[in-house]
Design an enzyme around this catalytic site. Structure first.
Site, mmCIF file in Angstrom:
data_model
loop_
_atom_site.group_PDB
_atom_site.id
_atom_site.type_symbol
_atom_site.label_atom_id
_atom_site.label_comp_id
_atom_site.label_asym_id
_atom_site.label_seq_id
_atom_site.Cartn_x
_atom_site.Cartn_y
_atom_site.Cartn_z
ATOM 1 N N CYS A 1 0.832 -1.186 0.000
ATOM 2 C CA CYS A 1 0.000 0.000 0.000
ATOM 3 C C CYS A 1 0.873 1.245 0.000
ATOM 4 C CB CYS A 1 -0.881 0.018 1.254
ATOM 5 S SG CYS A 1 -1.831 -1.498 1.507
ATOM 6 N N VAL B 1 -4.122 -7.640 -1.058
ATOM 7 C CA VAL B 1 -3.402 -8.898 -1.247
ATOM 8 C C VAL B 1 -3.937 -9.979 -0.316
ATOM 9 C CG1 VAL B 1 -1.135 -10.008 -1.034
ATOM 10 C CG2 VAL B 1 -1.316 -7.765 -2.103
ATOM 11 N N GLY C 1 2.821 -3.200 3.872
ATOM 12 C CA GLY C 1 3.710 -4.342 4.033
ATOM 13 C C GLY C 1 2.980 -5.656 4.115
ATOM 14 N N GLU C 2 3.712 -6.664 4.509
ATOM 15 C CA GLU C 2 3.175 -8.003 4.732
ATOM 16 C C GLU C 2 3.865 -8.623 5.937
ATOM 17 O OE1 GLU C 2 0.703 -9.313 3.194
ATOM 18 O OE2 GLU C 2 0.555 -8.027 1.416
ATOM 19 N N ASP D 1 -3.662 -9.296 7.898
ATOM 20 C CA ASP D 1 -2.546 -9.067 8.813
ATOM 21 C C ASP D 1 -2.597 -7.662 9.411
ATOM 22 O OD1 ASP D 1 -1.920 -7.866 6.395
ATOM 23 O OD2 ASP D 1 0.177 -8.478 6.391
ATOM 24 N N GLY E 1 15.060 -12.026 -5.778
ATOM 25 C CA GLY E 1 16.239 -12.561 -5.100
ATOM 26 C C GLY E 1 17.159 -11.567 -4.428
#
Length: 611
Positions: A2, A53, A78-79, A102, A377
């Protein structure tokens, strides 16, 4: 993911300033196109744009929760990857939940544990919580610094935002750079000194830091740092430990209520993530979507170098076959790449890594047509010692930032009065020494091991932050959420204490990682020599950026000439020097493009220079 922003003022009535806050909110709409929200009270404004998400229906923000007669409101970007563990702990503490987002878990974690909640979080995050009764704001940023959080303080007023543009949209914030900002642009760019926002008065919450803003001002604190500890495990135990940490991080980061894919360059890091992800997808009977980027005629013009020994496409095709993935190619031509330099500036709000930024921006736009979340990565080279400057004894021993040994060359561009001020400040030397000073060392360890810790600290605090800036802004410009499993703080803390001879197992860069994950990849990929993010080798690119800078210099009042001399830019354009400006990928064409971006940035952002 977000966009968040907000303002706290203890002397203004903020409920009358909704139009200003809507303007701030609209600057972040690319980060969160799915939903807009705003909380307004007398002294607090919290602003949100949402990319849904997890729990699209239940995670709407700003989110307010009452507990024991007190109200708390959060905006969050964030997550969290340990959401279910936290939810279970909070339930045992008596909390109940309305959905599975979350955001709700994070808000109730703050209500339960206060500032100490950040010590329990595994994730990438930047968030703000307003305590209504106490009239105080809590700000926090994840340990590694994956998610951004800028702020501007002026007395009893604080503005904050995910991106510089949100803060700059407020009419009280000047678009000014002084000698510190100029130093960032000319001596450190496209990197930034940790915490510096380049514009005067704008700072960034440091990774692993949190802060309270009250009527007494802003007070920040560090909640986590790398610690030096004796490593007692054998090589085999270390490899097994790495394998567990990495596979656990990847599996946690595959959780989503929207489509997920992976970047795939054909190199070690993205291939490992894709391989673990593909096996998880196969358990559910689903193919993994993988994504690669290339450039028109790169096969024709590619020349092997020390930094880029071979090109990617053949390795990508081999991994595609190995994974049986749904693979997607993005092929970028020079005109699109050079024109995207300007969008890349507006995504980063600063001059950046030029074509490396621009290509990623175009690449992410194409990825977003297929998935909303992608795994990448970043951080593996910093933690496992993959970069050439880790392994080359001469570069490793050299004084200064190993990816930017060009300070004298950079100073040669500055206007004389600016060069004099920069020389007196000695910013590069000071920041380099400060970074070494905050490196945690183990008493009695060898000078070689201490130097490798310093190298890791330098890379985590500086080079990796530039890459994380790049990945966040270029991806979120198209509302693509990119997750970075190697940035799991547990991996960082563990690898900080692993001996260098383990990391360089069998004489290979990232030898430990290869040994730990050897059954996840075909041998040709597992033992492939490191190759950086792909760039264009087409000579048309040099022609294109040369014309762009020439066009801008036709303006006798080109903004960039407030900082650098016309003569130095003409020497760059027409001279024979090809000095490495930054990292492995920025040489003459990219340096030209950097000054194109700088001129555009100063014009577009109406930058005022004050010495």
């Amino acid at each position: 993911m977000c966009g968040i922003a907000g303002m706290i003022s203890f002397t203004e009535e903020l409920r009358t300033q909704q139009q200003v806050f809507e303007r701030m909110q609209n600057t972040l709409i690319r980060r969160g196109p799915d939903q807009k929200g705003m909380f307004l009270s007398e002294h607090a404004a919290l602003i949100h744009t949402r990319l849904a998400v997890i729990d699209p229906a239940g995670g709407i923000q700003p989110m307010t929760c009452g507990h024991q007669g007190r109200l708390y409101t959060i905006v969050y970007n964030g997550e969290l990857y340990n959401t279910e563990e936290l939810r279970g702990e909070l339930r045992r503490a008596g909390f109940t939940f309305n959905g599975h987002a979350d955001t709700e878990v994070l808000l109730k974690a703050y209500i339960c544990w206060g500032a100490a909640c950040v010590e329990k979080l595994n994730g990438i995050f930047a968030f703000a919580v307003w305590e209504h009764a106490a009239e105080r704001l809590f700000l926090a940023r994840d340990r590694i610094g994956v998610k951004p959080l800028f702020y501007y303080q002026n007395g009893d007023t604080l503005l904050f935002g995910s991106e510089l543009k949100a803060i700059l949209a407020h009419p009280s914030v000047p678009h000014t750079i002084g000698i510190e900002g100029i130093s960032q642009l000319l001596l450190f760019g496209p990197g930034r000194t940790p915490g510096c926002g380049v514009f005067e008065g704008i700072r960034e919450i440091l990774p692993a830091h949190c802060a309270y803003f009250t009527r007494d001002g802003l007070e920040t604190s560090c909640y986590w740092k790398l610690e030096a500890r004796e490593h007692t495990e054998s090589f085999e135990q270390t490899a097994e430990h790495v394998r567990f940490l990495l596979t656990d991080a990847i599996r946690r980061q595959l959780v989503s209520d929207v489509p997920v894919g992976t970047f795939l360059s054909g190199g070690l890091d993205s291939s490992l993530i894709s391989s673990v992800a593909a096996r998880e997808f196969a358990k559910a009977g689903k193919p993994l979507h993988t994504f690669s980027v290339d450039y028109t005629d790169n096969d024709k013009y590619f020349h092997a170098s020390k930094f880029q020994p071979n090109s990617d496409p053949a390795y990508i095709r081999q991994m595609q076959d190995y994974l049986q993935s749904e693979h997607h190619w993005t092929v970028i031509d020079t005109p699109a790449l050079s024109q995207a330099l300007f969008d890349a500036v507006e995504a980063r709000d600063l001059p950046g890594m030029v074509d490396v930024d621009a290509s990623l921006l175009l690449f992410c736009k194409e990825i977003r047509e297929h998935v909303t979340v992608a795994l990448s990565g970043e951080c593996a080279d910093e933690l496992f010692g993959g970069y050439p400057w880790y392994r080359d004894p001469e570069i490793r021993a050299a004084y200064g930032f190993p990816w930017s040994q060009s300070t004298a060359y950079r100073m040669g561009f500055a206007r004389p009065e600016i060069a004099e001020l920069l020389a007196a400040r000695q910013d590069v030397d000071r920041e380099y020494q400060a970074t070494l000073a905050r490196t945690a060392l183990l008493p009695g360890e060898s000078a070689a091991e201490s130097r490798m810790r310093e190298m890791m600290r330098l890379n985590l605090d500086w080079f990796m932050q530039t890459l994380l800036d790049r990945k966040d802004r270029m991806s979120m410009y198209s509302a693509l959420e990119v997750r970075v499993p190697f940035c799991d703080y547990r991996i960082a803390q563990y690898l900080y204490n692993v001996p260098w001879n383990f990391k360089e197992h069998s004489g290979y860069e990232k030898g430990l990682l290869r040994a730990a994950m050897r059954d996840y990849l075909p041998d040709a990929i597992l033992w492939r020599k490191k190759s950086p993010y792909p760039k264009t080798h087409n000579p048309n690119y040099l022609t294109a950026v040369t014309k762009l800078l020439e066009d801008r210099l036709r303006n006798p009042d080109a903004p960039v000439l407030q900082l650098v001399t016309r003569e130095s830019l003409e020497r760059l354009l027409y001279g024979g020097e090809n000095v490495q400006w930054y990292g492995q990928l920025m040489t003459k064409p990219q340096t030209i493009a950097y000054f194109v971006q700088m001129d555009h940035w100063m014009e577009r952002y109406q930058v005022e220079v004050k010495l």
